[in-house]
Design a protein around this motif. Sequence first.
Motif, mmCIF file in Angstrom:
data_model
loop_
_atom_site.group_PDB
_atom_site.id
_atom_site.type_symbol
_atom_site.label_atom_id
_atom_site.label_comp_id
_atom_site.label_asym_id
_atom_site.label_seq_id
_atom_site.Cartn_x
_atom_site.Cartn_y
_atom_site.Cartn_z
ATOM 1 N N UNK A 1 0.802 -1.221 0.000
ATOM 2 C CA UNK A 1 0.000 0.000 0.000
ATOM 3 C C UNK A 1 0.836 1.273 0.000
ATOM 4 N N UNK A 2 2.067 1.187 -0.502
ATOM 5 C CA UNK A 2 2.851 2.410 -0.702
ATOM 6 C C UNK A 2 2.376 3.088 -1.972
ATOM 7 N N UNK A 3 2.276 4.414 -1.932
ATOM 8 C CA UNK A 3 1.816 5.200 -3.069
ATOM 9 C C UNK A 3 2.954 6.076 -3.567
ATOM 10 N N UNK A 4 3.193 6.036 -4.884
ATOM 11 C CA UNK A 4 4.236 6.864 -5.494
ATOM 12 C C UNK A 4 3.565 7.781 -6.511
ATOM 13 N N UNK A 5 3.723 9.081 -6.315
ATOM 14 C CA UNK A 5 3.133 10.058 -7.227
ATOM 15 C C UNK A 5 4.102 10.315 -8.385
ATOM 16 N N UNK A 6 3.526 10.749 -9.524
ATOM 17 C CA UNK A 6 4.369 11.031 -10.682
ATOM 18 C C UNK A 6 3.785 12.182 -11.495
ATOM 19 N N UNK A 7 4.644 12.828 -12.250
ATOM 20 C CA UNK A 7 4.198 13.737 -13.306
ATOM 21 C C UNK A 7 4.034 12.959 -14.607
ATOM 22 N N UNK A 8 4.975 12.026 -14.832
ATOM 23 C CA UNK A 8 4.901 11.138 -15.973
ATOM 24 C C UNK A 8 5.399 9.767 -15.540
ATOM 25 N N UNK A 9 4.898 8.748 -16.226
ATOM 26 C CA UNK A 9 5.262 7.372 -15.867
ATOM 27 C C UNK A 9 5.656 6.603 -17.118
ATOM 28 N N UNK A 10 6.616 5.702 -16.940
ATOM 29 C CA UNK A 10 7.015 4.777 -17.995
ATOM 30 C C UNK A 10 6.749 3.366 -17.478
ATOM 31 N N UNK A 11 5.932 2.618 -18.194
ATOM 32 C CA UNK A 11 5.626 1.247 -17.793
ATOM 33 C C UNK A 11 6.430 0.300 -18.678
ATOM 34 N N UNK A 12 7.247 -0.520 -18.040
ATOM 35 C CA UNK A 12 8.121 -1.453 -18.764
ATOM 36 C C UNK A 12 8.126 -2.783 -18.017
ATOM 37 N N UNK A 13 6.940 -3.340 -17.843
ATOM 38 C CA UNK A 13 6.776 -4.532 -17.004
ATOM 39 C C UNK A 13 7.117 -5.835 -17.721
ATOM 40 N N UNK A 14 7.472 -5.771 -18.997
ATOM 41 C CA UNK A 14 7.978 -6.956 -19.688
ATOM 42 C C UNK A 14 6.937 -8.036 -19.891
ATOM 43 N N UNK A 15 7.398 -9.264 -19.814
ATOM 44 C CA UNK A 15 6.501 -10.393 -20.059
ATOM 45 C C UNK A 15 6.480 -11.359 -18.899
ATOM 46 N N UNK A 16 5.409 -12.137 -18.830
ATOM 47 C CA UNK A 16 5.348 -13.210 -17.846
ATOM 48 C C UNK A 16 5.362 -14.546 -18.575
ATOM 49 N N UNK A 17 5.984 -15.518 -17.967
ATOM 50 C CA UNK A 17 6.116 -16.838 -18.580
ATOM 51 C C UNK A 17 4.754 -17.471 -18.811
ATOM 52 N N UNK A 18 4.579 -18.028 -19.988
ATOM 53 C CA UNK A 18 3.427 -18.907 -20.175
ATOM 54 C C UNK A 18 3.709 -20.205 -19.438
ATOM 55 N N UNK A 19 2.722 -20.720 -18.779
ATOM 56 C CA UNK A 19 2.861 -21.971 -18.048
ATOM 57 C C UNK A 19 2.492 -23.147 -18.937
ATOM 58 N N UNK A 20 3.227 -24.193 -18.806
ATOM 59 C CA UNK A 20 2.939 -25.415 -19.539
ATOM 60 C C UNK A 20 1.578 -25.937 -19.111
ATOM 61 N N UNK A 21 0.719 -26.207 -20.075
ATOM 62 C CA UNK A 21 -0.646 -26.648 -19.788
ATOM 63 C C UNK A 21 -0.809 -28.113 -20.192
ATOM 64 N N UNK A 22 -0.467 -29.004 -19.297
ATOM 65 C CA UNK A 22 -0.679 -30.426 -19.545
ATOM 66 C C UNK A 22 -0.644 -31.145 -18.199
ATOM 67 N N UNK A 23 -1.231 -32.336 -18.103
ATOM 68 C CA UNK A 23 -1.130 -33.098 -16.859
ATOM 69 C C UNK A 23 0.341 -33.335 -16.500
ATOM 70 N N UNK A 24 0.654 -33.145 -15.228
ATOM 71 C CA UNK A 24 2.012 -33.353 -14.752
ATOM 72 C C UNK A 24 2.896 -32.124 -14.812
ATOM 73 N N UNK A 25 2.364 -31.006 -15.322
ATOM 74 C CA UNK A 25 3.180 -29.795 -15.440
ATOM 75 C C UNK A 25 3.604 -29.239 -14.083
ATOM 76 N N UNK A 26 2.911 -29.645 -13.011
ATOM 77 C CA UNK A 26 3.241 -29.142 -11.682
ATOM 78 C C UNK A 26 4.156 -30.088 -10.898
ATOM 79 N N UNK A 27 4.656 -31.138 -11.536
ATOM 80 C CA UNK A 27 5.589 -32.035 -10.846
ATOM 81 C C UNK A 27 6.907 -31.321 -10.559
ATOM 82 N N UNK A 28 7.592 -31.770 -9.519
ATOM 83 C CA UNK A 28 8.937 -31.259 -9.268
ATOM 84 C C UNK A 28 9.825 -31.623 -10.451
ATOM 85 N N UNK A 29 10.774 -30.755 -10.731
ATOM 86 C CA UNK A 29 11.672 -31.010 -11.844
ATOM 87 C C UNK A 29 11.161 -30.520 -13.179
#
Length: 395
Positions: A98-126
């Motif tokens: 809940x910290x608030x940062x004020x700005x006059x201008x903002x640059x958003x450069x949040x990049x990408x998030x990994x797509x998760x493998x969608x198949x049975x067993x994708x959550x196994x260790x390793x």
Amino acid sequence: MAKALSVVVVGAGLAGGNAALELKRLDPDAHVTLAGAEGHLPYQRPPLSKEFLRGTSTFEDALVAPRSEYERLGIELVLGRKAVKLEPQHKRIRLDGDEVVAYDRAVIATGGRKRRLQCPGADLEGVLDLRTVEDCERIQAAASAGRRVALIGLGFIGCEVAASLRTLGLEVTAVDPAAAPLVRVLGPEVAGVIAELHRSRGVQLVLGDGVHRIEGGRRAERVVTSSGRQIECDFVVAGVGIDPEVDLLRAAGARISNGVEVDEHCRTSLPDVYAAGDIANHAHPLFGRIRVEHYNNAEKQGRAAAASVLGKGAPYDYVHSFWSDQFDQSLEYVGFASEWDSITVEGSLRDRDFIVRYMRGGRLLAAAAMGRGGDPESEGPGELKDIANQIRAGG
């Protein structure tokens, strides 16, 4: 005396780091805050699939700049804090906690998030993937010589990881539903060169096949493909791409379409909010609307956004380029071609010494080279640099 401009850069990756540094270099009086969800200084991601993964470089080598440079320029670092809400009507950003940062201008450069493998067993260790330095360290910990890895996905990251792990002495089997690695991006001719390069170095390619499930007890032990093939393994690395991290901007009402839409000056549809890097679907004078997920674009667009924030920018018309190092070969690419109707081949595909030009309607859009052409970003002369100038001049 005019009030110093306050700029918040959200996303402490390559684009965000370069944006923050460029802001202070262009306007030393500006108050610049760089906020990032990761706890690290901004770093380059390409080494994570190559030299850092292989242990031939350190994490410090991958930093965009050392901490001393941010301190020297007076950039306020807020690392390990995720931005959870953008409030353009009040010109403020809320961080977790809940910290608030004020700005006059903002640059958003949040990049990408990994797509998760969608198949049975994708959550196994390793079952591992690669986006952050911690992801890379998990792969390093698993990557003992002689172990067997099943690699899922043969985009650029998948190909580079396959090459790095094979170089480290692992048995690598790679699965991809396409007929050849990177065929959608490079076409069958160059994709065939990449496939043969990997086969010649001992990578087992399972092409034209998908992943049905991953089997094992607590840990992954085998990958079962859609055709029923069983690939025994000690661990799995999934490289199935990223999605642009635009939730913050979408919730704030920005125009979203394959990323966040920005104009030629990196401006979003929100007032005084700019964007750069993997998330930015930018208006390009030659290629139309494109979103590019490569190092050179993140670096240059971050700087371009900074200049635009300060009213010192020019339209962002960079003729894109990138490279990919696999084994002892480097593929260089310049331009942008999602579709083409003809190619020309100069040199020899079989000898990995070529330049392939991609054209549509007789117009040159892009070129890929191996063994020749030179780095289009280098200071000296080179064929790819000449090709970039031809593309810029309209082919």
